[in-house]
Design an enzyme around this catalytic site. Sequence first.
Site, PDB file in Angstrom:
ATOM      1  N   GLU A  47       7.641 -52.034   2.096  1.00 25.30           N
ATOM      2  CA  GLU A  47       6.929 -53.312   2.172  1.00 25.30           C
ATOM      3  C   GLU A  47       6.666 -53.605   3.651  1.00 25.30           C
ATOM      4  OE1 GLU A  47       8.115 -57.844   1.226  1.00 25.30           O
ATOM      5  OE2 GLU A  47       8.761 -56.398  -0.281  1.00 25.30           O
ATOM      6  N   ASP A  58       9.875 -67.135   5.182  1.00 17.51           N
ATOM      7  CA  ASP A  58      10.705 -66.200   5.937  1.00 17.51           C
ATOM      8  C   ASP A  58      11.888 -66.878   6.608  1.00 17.51           C
ATOM      9  OD1 ASP A  58       8.927 -64.221   5.261  1.00 17.51           O
ATOM     10  OD2 ASP A  58       7.776 -64.365   7.120  1.00 17.51           O
TER      11      ASP A  58
END
Length: 258
Positions: A47, A58
């Site tokens: 990824e 995040d």
Amino acid sequence: MGVEKIKAAFENGKKAFIPYVMGGDGGLEKLKERIRFLDEAGASIVEIGIPFSDPVADGPTIQRAGKRALDSGVTLKGIFQALAEVRKEVQMPFVLMTYLNPVLAFGKERFIENCIEAGVDGIIVPDLPYEEQNIIAPLLREVNIALIPLVTVTSPIERIEKITSESEGFVYAVTVAGVTGVRQNFKEEIHSYLEKVKSHVNLPVVAGFGISTKEHVEEMVTICDGVVVGSKVIELLENEKREEICELIYATKQKEEA
């Protein structure tokens, strides 16, 4: 390429180890070298994060990696070029993790053309709600690139079924409420949540967010079809502790025998 390539990573009871690397963290040569290493080490899928200035999903480790990439002047075009170059050397599927804004700023059609040239097999867009996925889903379907859905602990089962009904590749099951990052352990309800998702979808289910130890990996792949390890992989790559990444991959593959 595309959907079939991702599907093959899960065939015959295979358990998928999916490391996350930030595109351009340390430069584009470093990105290519890290992808080569992960491929040789036995990762199932890689990824690749697209750096963005407002990364709402995040945690701090990935945010810092994205900031380093942006500060060094890395561009989306540059990341695509690096992927196209390293694609000639590696076979594992590429999945991009990108927020919607970089896609729209680049231009949807141009973005997808570059995905094709770079050998990208799937895309995850964490801030694209199911109700708005037609912004990009039909274009991806035309070229056989999987739009991989995210489901969360708080998603009702009816919504999970809806989100995954037209999806391809695999289902990314977020194992915590909140942002990415390393955690100590997982609550019992995570197990029942993953089992519930598994029983209601026809795609492989991969657990992600907060997975950082061999014990986490073993626990998760007992229930589902694979794991995404992001913050921990970034940390280990940064500190050149690559043997620990190999140990996480080994822990995943061990469960194929079980």
